[in-house]
Design a protein around this motif. Structure first.
Motif, PDB file in Angstrom:
ATOM      1  N   PHE A  91     -11.831   6.058 -10.546  1.00 38.98           N
ATOM      2  CA  PHE A  91     -10.722   5.247 -10.030  1.00 38.98           C
ATOM      3  C   PHE A  91      -9.625   6.130  -9.446  1.00 38.98           C
ATOM      4  CE2 PHE A  91      -6.481   3.501 -10.850  1.00 38.98           C
ATOM      5  CZ  PHE A  91      -6.532   2.345 -10.081  1.00 38.98           C
ATOM      6  N   LEU A  92      -9.255   7.198 -10.140  1.00 38.42           N
ATOM      7  CA  LEU A  92      -8.193   8.084  -9.654  1.00 38.42           C
ATOM      8  C   LEU A  92      -8.601   8.779  -8.360  1.00 38.42           C
ATOM      9  CD1 LEU A  92      -6.801   9.747 -12.909  1.00 38.42           C
ATOM     10  CD2 LEU A  92      -5.598   8.197 -11.371  1.00 38.42           C
ATOM     11  N   VAL A  93      -9.850   9.228  -8.295  1.00 40.28           N
ATOM     12  CA  VAL A  93     -10.328   9.868  -7.059  1.00 40.28           C
ATOM     13  C   VAL A  93     -10.342   8.864  -5.910  1.00 40.28           C
ATOM     14  CG1 VAL A  93     -12.262  11.065  -5.967  1.00 40.28           C
ATOM     15  CG2 VAL A  93     -11.685  11.564  -8.344  1.00 40.28           C
ATOM     16  N   ILE A 137       0.830  -1.204   0.000  1.00 41.95           N
ATOM     17  CA  ILE A 137       0.000   0.000   0.000  1.00 41.95           C
ATOM     18  C   ILE A 137       0.864   1.252   0.000  1.00 41.95           C
ATOM     19  CG2 ILE A 137      -1.675   1.323   1.364  1.00 41.95           C
ATOM     20  CD1 ILE A 137      -2.867  -1.349   2.260  1.00 41.95           C
ATOM     21  N   GLN A 138       1.923   1.249   0.788  1.00 47.29           N
ATOM     22  CA  GLN A 138       2.806   2.420   0.849  1.00 47.29           C
ATOM     23  C   GLN A 138       3.533   2.633  -0.482  1.00 47.29           C
ATOM     24  OE1 GLN A 138       2.608   4.483   3.231  1.00 47.29           O
ATOM     25  NE2 GLN A 138       1.437   3.187   4.630  1.00 47.29           N
ATOM     26  N   MET A 139       3.871   1.563  -1.173  1.00 48.06           N
ATOM     27  CA  MET A 139       4.516   1.694  -2.478  1.00 48.06           C
ATOM     28  C   MET A 139       3.561   2.313  -3.498  1.00 48.06           C
ATOM     29  SD  MET A 139       6.543  -1.945  -2.612  1.00 48.06           S
ATOM     30  CE  MET A 139       7.060  -1.744  -4.312  1.00 48.06           C
ATOM     31  N   ILE A 140       2.307   1.866  -3.480  1.00 51.68           N
ATOM     32  CA  ILE A 140       1.322   2.432  -4.404  1.00 51.68           C
ATOM     33  C   ILE A 140       1.061   3.897  -4.064  1.00 51.68           C
ATOM     34  CG2 ILE A 140      -1.060   2.248  -5.224  1.00 51.68           C
ATOM     35  CD1 ILE A 140      -0.914  -0.746  -4.636  1.00 51.68           C
ATOM     36  N   ARG A 141       1.049   4.224  -2.778  1.00 52.97           N
ATOM     37  CA  ARG A 141       0.788   5.607  -2.341  1.00 52.97           C
ATOM     38  C   ARG A 141       1.853   6.568  -2.852  1.00 52.97           C
ATOM     39  NH1 ARG A 141       1.738   8.950   2.304  1.00 52.97           N
ATOM     40  NH2 ARG A 141       3.238   7.443   3.121  1.00 52.97           N
ATOM     41  N   ALA A 142       3.064   6.063  -3.059  1.00 48.75           N
ATOM     42  CA  ALA A 142       4.165   6.927  -3.495  1.00 48.75           C
ATOM     43  C   ALA A 142       4.134   7.233  -4.992  1.00 48.75           C
ATOM     44  CB  ALA A 142       5.504   6.275  -3.133  1.00 48.75           C
ATOM     45  N   ILE A 143       3.254   6.573  -5.736  1.00 50.18           N
ATOM     46  CA  ILE A 143       3.192   6.795  -7.185  1.00 50.18           C
ATOM     47  C   ILE A 143       2.408   8.072  -7.470  1.00 50.18           C
ATOM     48  CG2 ILE A 143       2.438   5.858  -9.401  1.00 50.18           C
ATOM     49  CD1 ILE A 143       2.623   3.073  -8.153  1.00 50.18           C
ATOM     50  N   PRO A 144       2.950   9.036  -8.209  1.00 49.99           N
ATOM     51  CA  PRO A 144       2.205  10.266  -8.540  1.00 49.99           C
ATOM     52  C   PRO A 144       1.017   9.965  -9.448  1.00 49.99           C
ATOM     53  CG  PRO A 144       4.580  10.523  -8.935  1.00 49.99           C
ATOM     54  CD  PRO A 144       4.331   9.068  -8.713  1.00 49.99           C
ATOM     55  N   PHE A 145      -0.024  10.795  -9.320  1.00 49.03           N
ATOM     56  CA  PHE A 145      -1.221  10.614 -10.145  1.00 49.03           C
ATOM     57  C   PHE A 145      -0.898  10.738 -11.633  1.00 49.03           C
ATOM     58  CE2 PHE A 145      -3.492  11.963  -6.217  1.00 49.03           C
ATOM     59  CZ  PHE A 145      -4.259  10.817  -6.077  1.00 49.03           C
ATOM     60  N   LEU A 146      -0.056  11.701 -11.975  1.00 50.41           N
ATOM     61  CA  LEU A 146       0.250  11.927 -13.388  1.00 50.41           C
ATOM     62  C   LEU A 146       0.931  10.720 -14.011  1.00 50.41           C
ATOM     63  CD1 LEU A 146       1.439  15.655 -13.333  1.00 50.41           C
ATOM     64  CD2 LEU A 146      -0.705  14.739 -14.258  1.00 50.41           C
ATOM     65  N   ALA A 147       1.723   9.995 -13.203  1.00 47.88           N
ATOM     66  CA  ALA A 147       2.386   8.803 -13.728  1.00 47.88           C
ATOM     67  C   ALA A 147       1.388   7.687 -14.020  1.00 47.88           C
ATOM     68  CB  ALA A 147       3.443   8.318 -12.733  1.00 47.88           C
TER      69      ALA A 147
END
Length: 285
Positions: free
Chosen positions: A152-154, A124-134
């Protein structure tokens, strides 16, 4: 020490204390604090209007508040403003409900189980670190340009604040209260519903307040995906035609919705945490 010396000393102390300024605790009423909280925004808007009126600010770069208000009236009169606002609100609400439910459920699971934390938390922490734009290109591949990708993004943005604060709230419950519950014979369900969840509720509601703000940040990015409806689309379309008044209007709308959402979250705090001394009726933070 003779009586006269003692009396002289007491008189000196008396007059010295009288010369000190008396400190009075000012008790602010809720209405007064509410009015004070709006003084700074009102002053900013008045200064903004004044600088635009005297020509200190170029209207093409930053239109006056009166011009922005006129644009809002024009868009509201033809109904387009409410159409765009309605689409954005629906996307934000759907994403918040879905992401909030998932984040709360995962937070409960990880908060109560060290095994679940070992299995889930790092991912979960790894996914949280991914920027939205990426994630945008991948979201377009997965969902196309339909509504599901925006929601999905929201949902993804909302999930993490609620997850983190739910876990934090559960882990910060006073162990002494749990010991008292065991001594008094309270069963596991009673400990969860009467001690752990109420004790974690301040942290959970803090996560809700933060998630409400993140929902709109995620929505701005989500509405850059090919769409013809929404406040984000309105801003992007205005950028193409250099309509700064419309761009500023969308920013003002986002700010107004953010204030309204935060006020709703505060009202929810006061209702659910009426038992807590820091959230007692009439208390303002």
């Amino acid at each position: 020490m003779d009586v006269s010396a003692k009396s002289s000393k007491e008189i000196d102390i008396f007059f010295r204390n009288r010369s000190r300024p008396v400190r009075r605790n000012i008790s602010w009423k809720a209405r007064d604090l509410f009015l004070i909280s709006w003084l700074a925004p009102l002053g900013f808007v008045l200064a903004w209007e004044l600088f635009c009126r005297i020509g200190y600010v170029n209207s093409q770069v930053m239109p006056a508040p009166s011009a922005v208000l006129a644009t809002a009236w024009r868009l509201a009169a033809d109904g387009s403003l409410f159409v765009h606002l309605g689409y954005s609100l629906l996307r934000a609400t759907a994403g918040f409900v879905i992401g909030g439910s998932i984040g709360f459920g995962l937070g409960l699971l990880v908060g109560f189980s060290r095994l679940a934390e070992a299995v889930l938390d790092r991912t979960i922490q790894m996914i949280r670190a991914i920027p939205f734009l990426a994630l945008l290109p991948l979201v377009i591949v997965w969902f196309g340009v339909e509504e599901a990708g925006k929601i999905f993004l929201v949902s993804l943005g909302v999930m993490f604040p609620i997850y983190i604060n739910t876990v934090l709230g559960i882990r910060q419950v006073d162990p002494k209260l749990l010991e008292v519950a065991k001594v008094t014979g309270l069963n596991l369900r009673g400990r969860i519903t009467k001690i752990i969840l109420p004790g974690a509720m301040p942290s959970i509601l803090t996560g809700v307040r933060y998630a409400l703000a993140v929902a709109w940040l995620a929505l701005v990015i989500a509405e850059t995906i090919a769409t013809t409806k929404g406040i984000g689309f309105l801003a992007m379309d205005a950028r193409e035609f250099l309509q700064t008044n419309v761009i500023v209007l969308t920013i003002v709308i986002y700010a107004a919705i953010g204030v309204a959402a935060d006020s709703l979250a505060r009202a929810l705090e006061r209702r659910l945490l009426a038992w807590h001394p820091n959230y007692a009726r009439g208390e303002r933070r």
